[in-house]
Scaffold this motif. Structure first.
Motif, short mmCIF file in Angstrom:
data_model
loop_
_atom_site.label_atom_id
_atom_site.label_comp_id
_atom_site.label_asym_id
_atom_site.label_seq_id
_atom_site.Cartn_x
_atom_site.Cartn_y
_atom_site.Cartn_z
N LYS A 199 6.84 16.59 6.95
CA LYS A 199 5.43 16.24 7.06
C LYS A 199 5.27 14.77 7.41
O LYS A 199 4.98 13.95 6.54
N PRO A 200 5.48 14.39 8.67
CA PRO A 200 5.34 12.98 9.07
C PRO A 200 3.92 12.48 8.81
O PRO A 200 2.96 13.24 8.84
N THR A 201 3.82 11.18 8.55
CA THR A 201 2.51 10.57 8.27
C THR A 201 2.33 9.36 9.19
O THR A 201 2.47 8.22 8.76
N PRO A 202 2.01 9.59 10.47
CA PRO A 202 1.98 8.49 11.45
C PRO A 202 0.90 7.45 11.19
O PRO A 202 1.04 6.31 11.62
N ASN A 203 -0.18 7.81 10.51
CA ASN A 203 -1.27 6.86 10.30
C ASN A 203 -1.22 6.18 8.94
O ASN A 203 -2.08 5.37 8.63
N ALA A 204 -0.23 6.51 8.14
CA ALA A 204 -0.08 5.89 6.82
C ALA A 204 0.78 4.63 6.93
O ALA A 204 1.47 4.43 7.93
N PRO A 205 0.76 3.76 5.91
CA PRO A 205 1.61 2.56 5.95
C PRO A 205 3.10 2.88 6.00
O PRO A 205 3.87 2.13 6.57
N VAL B 13 9.88 4.71 4.53
CA VAL B 13 10.13 3.93 5.74
C VAL B 13 8.81 3.33 6.22
O VAL B 13 7.83 4.06 6.41
N ASP B 14 8.79 2.02 6.39
CA ASP B 14 7.60 1.34 6.90
C ASP B 14 7.34 1.82 8.33
O ASP B 14 8.21 1.74 9.19
N ASN B 15 6.14 2.33 8.59
CA ASN B 15 5.86 2.92 9.89
C ASN B 15 5.80 1.89 11.02
O ASN B 15 5.98 2.25 12.19
N LYS B 16 5.55 0.61 10.69
CA LYS B 16 5.49 -0.41 11.73
C LYS B 16 6.86 -1.01 12.02
O LYS B 16 7.26 -1.14 13.18
N THR B 17 7.58 -1.38 10.98
CA THR B 17 8.87 -2.05 11.17
C THR B 17 10.05 -1.09 11.17
O THR B 17 11.15 -1.44 11.60
N GLU B 18 9.84 0.14 10.66
CA GLU B 18 10.88 1.15 10.50
C GLU B 18 11.98 0.69 9.53
O GLU B 18 13.10 1.18 9.57
N LYS B 19 11.65 -0.25 8.65
CA LYS B 19 12.61 -0.74 7.67
C LYS B 19 12.48 0.05 6.37
O LYS B 19 11.41 0.54 6.01
N THR B 20 13.59 0.14 5.64
CA THR B 20 13.59 0.80 4.35
C THR B 20 14.67 0.18 3.47
O THR B 20 15.55 -0.54 3.96
N SER B 21 14.59 0.43 2.18
CA SER B 21 15.60 -0.04 1.22
C SER B 21 16.09 1.16 0.41
O SER B 21 15.30 2.01 0.00
N ILE B 22 17.40 1.22 0.21
CA ILE B 22 18.03 2.34 -0.48
C ILE B 22 18.96 1.78 -1.55
O ILE B 22 19.68 0.82 -1.30
N THR B 23 18.94 2.36 -2.74
CA THR B 23 19.88 1.97 -3.78
C THR B 23 21.05 2.94 -3.79
O THR B 23 20.86 4.14 -3.99
N ALA B 24 22.24 2.44 -3.54
CA ALA B 24 23.46 3.25 -3.61
C ALA B 24 24.19 2.91 -4.91
O ALA B 24 24.35 1.73 -5.24
N ARG B 25 24.63 3.93 -5.62
CA ARG B 25 25.28 3.71 -6.92
C ARG B 25 26.64 4.38 -6.94
O ARG B 25 26.80 5.51 -6.51
N VAL B 26 27.65 3.66 -7.44
CA VAL B 26 28.96 4.24 -7.68
C VAL B 26 29.15 4.33 -9.20
O VAL B 26 28.83 3.38 -9.92
N VAL B 27 29.62 5.48 -9.67
CA VAL B 27 29.66 5.77 -11.11
C VAL B 27 31.05 6.25 -11.51
O VAL B 27 31.65 7.07 -10.81
#
Length: 196
Positions: A123-129, A11-25
């Motif tokens: 283990k949050p990383t507040p100062n990381a990207p 999760v981007d610490n500035k925008t709080e955006k993320t991308s997830i791949t969901a798969r159906v099998v």
């Protein structure tokens, strides 16, 4: 049928955006019927888009969810899978969950469900990207009242599949969503899928 999620997202610490791949099998030995995949967000995880899918109207979202998308999968040959790119935001001060039900076409019949399963970190990383989050782990938000060294509640592995011990019922536009932690459910006459 089965679904899969990545064991780790960032999760981007500035925008709080993320991308997830969901798969159906399709893990069976024959072609599946027409399928529909739902991607539903809960609490701190909000699904903002799923490539090629339509948003679920607010009035038809499962109880307790904040967002959801409906994907027409169609038929899947034996052993085949289909991936969907999920765009989401994650409030790192909260706890977020994602749920992947697989429906029988437009009938409202639930064939399989993974989740709602949490993504989080001890283990949050507040100062990381960005902040890495593990599947099946409750989030420990970074702040004055939390400890970065707190242990996650569960290992970062794929949730178990098969019949769970306890279920809770959520309404979805007249159909039922059975929510069972990180477990998946078969609601057909076939036995539960092998655990992985």
């Amino acid at each position: 049928m089965s679904t899969e999620l990545p064991t780790r997202i960032s999760v981007d610490n500035k925008t709080e955006k993320t991308s997830i791949t969901a798969r159906v099998v399709n893990k069976g030995d024959g072609e599946s019927p027409d399928l529909r995949l739902l991607v539903v967000g809960f609490d701190a995880l909000e699904v903002t888009a799923v490539e090629g899918c339509d948003p679920i109207p607010e009035g038809k979202l499962p109880d307790g969810s904040n967002s959801g998308f409906s994907c027409a999968v169609g038929k899947l040959a034996a052993g085949k899978s289909r991936n969907y790119t999920v765009s989401a935001t994650y409030d790192l001060q909260g706890k977020g969950k994602i749920c992947l039900p697989v429906m029988l076409g437009d009938t409202g019949t639930l064939l399989w469900q993974q989740g709602p399963v949490p993504f989080g970190t001890g283990k949050p990383t507040p100062n990381a990207p960005d902040t890495p989050l593990l599947l099946g782990t409750d989030n420990v938000p970074f702040g004055p009242d939390t400890s970065p060294s707190a242990s996650p509640s569960a290992p970062g592995t794929l949730p178990d599949t098969g019949a769970p011990g306890r279920t809770a019922v959520l309404l979805l536009g007249g159909g039922l969503l059975l929510a069972a932690g990180g477990a998946g459910l078969w609601l057909t006459r076939r036995g539960p899928a092998p655990r992985h």
